[in-house]
Write a protein that holds these residues in place. Structure first.
Motif, PDB file in Angstrom:
ATOM      1  N   TYR A  31       0.842  -1.181   0.000  1.00 56.08           N
ATOM      2  CA  TYR A  31       0.000   0.000   0.000  1.00 56.08           C
ATOM      3  C   TYR A  31       0.882   1.237   0.000  1.00 56.08           C
ATOM      4  CZ  TYR A  31      -4.260  -2.586   1.267  1.00 56.08           C
ATOM      5  OH  TYR A  31      -5.341  -3.425   1.276  1.00 56.08           O
ATOM      6  N   LEU A  32       0.474   2.244  -0.773  1.00 59.08           N
ATOM      7  CA  LEU A  32       1.182   3.514  -0.777  1.00 59.08           C
ATOM      8  C   LEU A  32       0.156   4.641  -0.726  1.00 59.08           C
ATOM      9  CD1 LEU A  32       4.317   4.604  -2.591  1.00 59.08           C
ATOM     10  CD2 LEU A  32       2.277   6.036  -2.851  1.00 59.08           C
ATOM     11  N   PHE A  33       0.437   5.621   0.121  1.00 58.53           N
ATOM     12  CA  PHE A  33      -0.491   6.709   0.378  1.00 58.53           C
ATOM     13  C   PHE A  33       0.204   8.042   0.152  1.00 58.53           C
ATOM     14  CE2 PHE A  33      -3.514   3.967   2.669  1.00 58.53           C
ATOM     15  CZ  PHE A  33      -2.691   2.920   3.044  1.00 58.53           C
ATOM     16  N   TRP A  34      -0.532   8.985  -0.408  1.00 62.56           N
ATOM     17  CA  TRP A  34      -0.068  10.366  -0.503  1.00 62.56           C
ATOM     18  C   TRP A  34      -0.980  11.243   0.359  1.00 62.56           C
ATOM     19  CZ3 TRP A  34       4.341  12.206  -2.410  1.00 62.56           C
ATOM     20  CH2 TRP A  34       5.042  11.473  -3.380  1.00 62.56           C
ATOM     21  N   TYR A  35      -0.345  12.018   1.249  1.00 64.65           N
ATOM     22  CA  TYR A  35      -1.062  12.937   2.124  1.00 64.65           C
ATOM     23  C   TYR A  35      -0.561  14.356   1.898  1.00 64.65           C
ATOM     24  CZ  TYR A  35      -2.521   8.952   5.075  1.00 64.65           C
ATOM     25  OH  TYR A  35      -3.066   7.782   5.554  1.00 64.65           O
ATOM     26  N   ASN A  50      -2.922   0.226  -4.048  1.00 69.06           N
ATOM     27  CA  ASN A  50      -2.682  -1.122  -3.561  1.00 69.06           C
ATOM     28  C   ASN A  50      -2.129  -1.941  -4.719  1.00 69.06           C
ATOM     29  OD1 ASN A  50      -4.547  -4.063  -2.938  1.00 69.06           O
ATOM     30  ND2 ASN A  50      -2.783  -3.432  -1.749  1.00 69.06           N
ATOM     31  N   ASN A  51      -0.973  -2.532  -4.524  1.00 71.58           N
ATOM     32  CA  ASN A  51      -0.324  -3.274  -5.600  1.00 71.58           C
ATOM     33  C   ASN A  51      -0.244  -2.443  -6.886  1.00 71.58           C
ATOM     34  OD1 ASN A  51       0.191  -5.651  -4.091  1.00 71.58           O
ATOM     35  ND2 ASN A  51      -1.936  -6.289  -4.364  1.00 71.58           N
ATOM     36  N   ASN A  52       0.150  -1.203  -6.724  1.00 74.56           N
ATOM     37  CA  ASN A  52       0.389  -0.260  -7.828  1.00 74.56           C
ATOM     38  C   ASN A  52      -0.884   0.252  -8.490  1.00 74.56           C
ATOM     39  OD1 ASN A  52       2.964  -1.237  -7.240  1.00 74.56           O
ATOM     40  ND2 ASN A  52       3.059  -2.484  -9.096  1.00 74.56           N
ATOM     41  N   VAL A  53      -2.029  -0.160  -8.026  1.00 75.99           N
ATOM     42  CA  VAL A  53      -3.296   0.248  -8.626  1.00 75.99           C
ATOM     43  C   VAL A  53      -3.939   1.324  -7.755  1.00 75.99           C
ATOM     44  CG1 VAL A  53      -5.601  -0.489  -9.299  1.00 75.99           C
ATOM     45  CG2 VAL A  53      -3.650  -2.024  -9.657  1.00 75.99           C
ATOM     46  N   PRO A  54      -4.348   2.454  -8.348  1.00 76.09           N
ATOM     47  CA  PRO A  54      -5.024   3.473  -7.527  1.00 76.09           C
ATOM     48  C   PRO A  54      -6.376   2.963  -7.037  1.00 76.09           C
ATOM     49  CG  PRO A  54      -5.091   4.061  -9.861  1.00 76.09           C
ATOM     50  CD  PRO A  54      -4.212   2.862  -9.754  1.00 76.09           C
ATOM     51  N   ILE A  55      -6.592   3.053  -5.737  1.00 74.39           N
ATOM     52  CA  ILE A  55      -7.816   2.550  -5.139  1.00 74.39           C
ATOM     53  C   ILE A  55      -8.818   3.666  -4.864  1.00 74.39           C
ATOM     54  CG2 ILE A  55      -8.804   1.307  -3.172  1.00 74.39           C
ATOM     55  CD1 ILE A  55      -7.059  -0.385  -5.080  1.00 74.39           C
ATOM     56  N   ASP A  56      -8.316   4.774  -4.368  1.00 71.40           N
ATOM     57  CA  ASP A  56      -9.203   5.868  -3.989  1.00 71.40           C
ATOM     58  C   ASP A  56      -8.479   7.180  -4.227  1.00 71.40           C
ATOM     59  OD1 ASP A  56     -11.185   6.650  -0.980  1.00 71.40           O
ATOM     60  OD2 ASP A  56     -10.871   7.755  -2.832  1.00 71.40           O
ATOM     61  N   ASP A  57      -8.960   7.949  -5.197  1.00 72.46           N
ATOM     62  CA  ASP A  57      -8.345   9.253  -5.468  1.00 72.46           C
ATOM     63  C   ASP A  57      -9.317  10.385  -5.152  1.00 72.46           C
ATOM     64  OD1 ASP A  57      -8.744   9.436  -9.109  1.00 72.46           O
ATOM     65  OD2 ASP A  57     -10.152   9.055  -7.485  1.00 72.46           O
ATOM     66  N   SER A  58     -10.291  10.097  -4.325  1.00 72.53           N
ATOM     67  CA  SER A  58     -11.316  11.096  -4.033  1.00 72.53           C
ATOM     68  C   SER A  58     -10.765  12.316  -3.293  1.00 72.53           C
ATOM     69  CB  SER A  58     -12.454  10.474  -3.220  1.00 72.53           C
ATOM     70  OG  SER A  58     -11.968   9.958  -1.998  1.00 72.53           O
ATOM     71  N   TYR A  90       3.907  17.542   1.845  1.00 75.80           N
ATOM     72  CA  TYR A  90       3.336  16.360   1.224  1.00 75.80           C
ATOM     73  C   TYR A  90       4.073  15.130   1.769  1.00 75.80           C
ATOM     74  CZ  TYR A  90       0.883  19.482  -1.902  1.00 75.80           C
ATOM     75  OH  TYR A  90       0.048  20.461  -2.403  1.00 75.80           O
ATOM     76  N   PHE A  91       3.297  14.240   2.360  1.00 73.81           N
ATOM     77  CA  PHE A  91       3.866  13.014   2.909  1.00 73.81           C
ATOM     78  C   PHE A  91       3.454  11.823   2.053  1.00 73.81           C
ATOM     79  CE2 PHE A  91       5.731  14.332   6.836  1.00 73.81           C
ATOM     80  CZ  PHE A  91       4.962  15.371   7.327  1.00 73.81           C
ATOM     81  N   CYS A  92       4.383  10.917   1.917  1.00 75.75           N
ATOM     82  CA  CYS A  92       4.113   9.613   1.359  1.00 75.75           C
ATOM     83  C   CYS A  92       4.206   8.615   2.511  1.00 75.75           C
ATOM     84  CB  CYS A  92       5.142   9.299   0.277  1.00 75.75           C
ATOM     85  SG  CYS A  92       5.044   7.660  -0.436  1.00 75.75           S
ATOM     86  N   ALA A  93       3.352   7.606   2.497  1.00 82.04           N
ATOM     87  CA  ALA A  93       3.391   6.575   3.532  1.00 82.04           C
ATOM     88  C   ALA A  93       3.154   5.226   2.878  1.00 82.04           C
ATOM     89  CB  ALA A  93       2.330   6.835   4.604  1.00 82.04           C
ATOM     90  N   SER A  94       3.648   4.169   3.516  1.00 81.56           N
ATOM     91  CA  SER A  94       3.394   2.837   2.990  1.00 81.56           C
ATOM     92  C   SER A  94       3.023   1.887   4.117  1.00 81.56           C
ATOM     93  CB  SER A  94       4.600   2.317   2.205  1.00 81.56           C
ATOM     94  OG  SER A  94       5.707   2.031   3.038  1.00 81.56           O
ATOM     95  N   SER A  95       2.334   0.814   3.748  1.00 79.48           N
ATOM     96  CA  SER A  95       1.973  -0.213   4.715  1.00 79.48           C
ATOM     97  C   SER A  95       1.818  -1.535   3.969  1.00 79.48           C
ATOM     98  CB  SER A  95       0.682   0.143   5.453  1.00 79.48           C
ATOM     99  OG  SER A  95      -0.432   0.085   4.577  1.00 79.48           O
ATOM    100  N   ARG A  96       1.598  -2.596   4.727  1.00 78.34           N
ATOM    101  CA  ARG A  96       1.498  -3.899   4.088  1.00 78.34           C
ATOM    102  C   ARG A  96       0.374  -4.707   4.703  1.00 78.34           C
ATOM    103  NH1 ARG A  96       3.474  -8.144   7.084  1.00 78.34           N
ATOM    104  NH2 ARG A  96       4.751  -7.601   8.891  1.00 78.34           N
TER     105      ARG A  96
END
Lengths: 115, 113
Positions: A31-35, A50-58, A90-96
């Motif tokens: 998972y990768l997040f942009w804040y 998630n797995n390189n696919v955008p899940i939520d860009d709202s 701007y923060f990037c975050a990741s999780s698994r």
């Protein structure tokens, strides 16, 4: 483990210019997040993958913002054209998935100033 | 979707006192609740977390409690020190779905020497 890596750490640009922020997640995280963080609006989620696919860009504020994740180890957030109100950290975050699912690890952030 | 409310927005205590920050969440399916500490100019960092199958968790001077029935959870810091001064964020997530954390608005904690 190097942690989440972001570049540049600081960016000063003029209104109308294109800005590209970069992120390398922790290896093995899917998972990768942009804040975006400002004093007025707090910590806002812009988009996540998630797995390189955008899940939520709202959370992406408008069409001037775009994000890509071409592979598991790299993501970009682009602002074109930039405006003074885009000034923020701007923060990037990741999780698994797995035992620590939900625990997000933040990068050091990119402090953007648009003049 | 999930909504997380955090109170108070600012908290000022004397060194050695305790500090309590409270959060409520709306989605009863949420099952993981992390707390992040963000010092001035730094990134948010995880300090403690709790899962829905546990009512309380402690780590030295920090503890978190969870009340699933009331849908609220709290951060407790005992014997506060000036270095505890920071912004604290609570968050909630349903880990069985796509991993989007919902953050509270943050609490600015100031510990006066």
């Amino acid at each position: 483990d190097a942690g989440v890596i972001q570049s540049p750490r600081h960016e000063v640009t003029e209104m109308g210019q294109e800005v590209t922020l970069r992120c390398k997640p922790i290896s093995g995280h899917d998972y990768l997040f942009w804040y975006r963080q400002t004093m007025m609006r707090g910590l806002e989620l812009l988009i996540y993958f998630n797995n390189n696919v955008p899940i939520d860009d709202s959370g992406m504020p408008e069409d001037r913002f775009s994000a890509k994740m071409p592979n598991a180890s790299f993501s970009t957030l682009k602002i074109q054209p930039s405006e003074p109100r885009d000034s923020a950290v701007y923060f990037c975050a990741s999780s698994r998935q797995g035992g620590s699912v939900g625990t997000q690890y933040f990068g050091p952030g990119t402090r953007l100033l648009v003049l | 979707g999930e909504n997380v409310e955090q109170h108070p927005s600012t908290l000022s205590v004397q060194e050695g006192d305790s500090a309590v920050i409270k959060c409520t969440y709306s989605d009863s399916a949420s099952n993981y609740f992390p707390w992040y500490k963000q010092e001035l100019g730094k990134r948010p960092q995880l300090i403690i977390d709790i899962r829905s199958n546990v009512g309380e968790k402690k780590d030295q001077r920090i503890a978190v409690t969870l009340n699933k029935t009331a849908k609220h959870f709290s951060l407790h810091i005992t014997e506060t020190q000036p270095e505890d001064s920071a912004v604290y964020f609570c968050a909630a997530i349903v880990t069985t779905s796509y991993g989007k954390l919902t953050f509270g608005q943050g609490t600015i904690l100031t510990v006066h020497p």
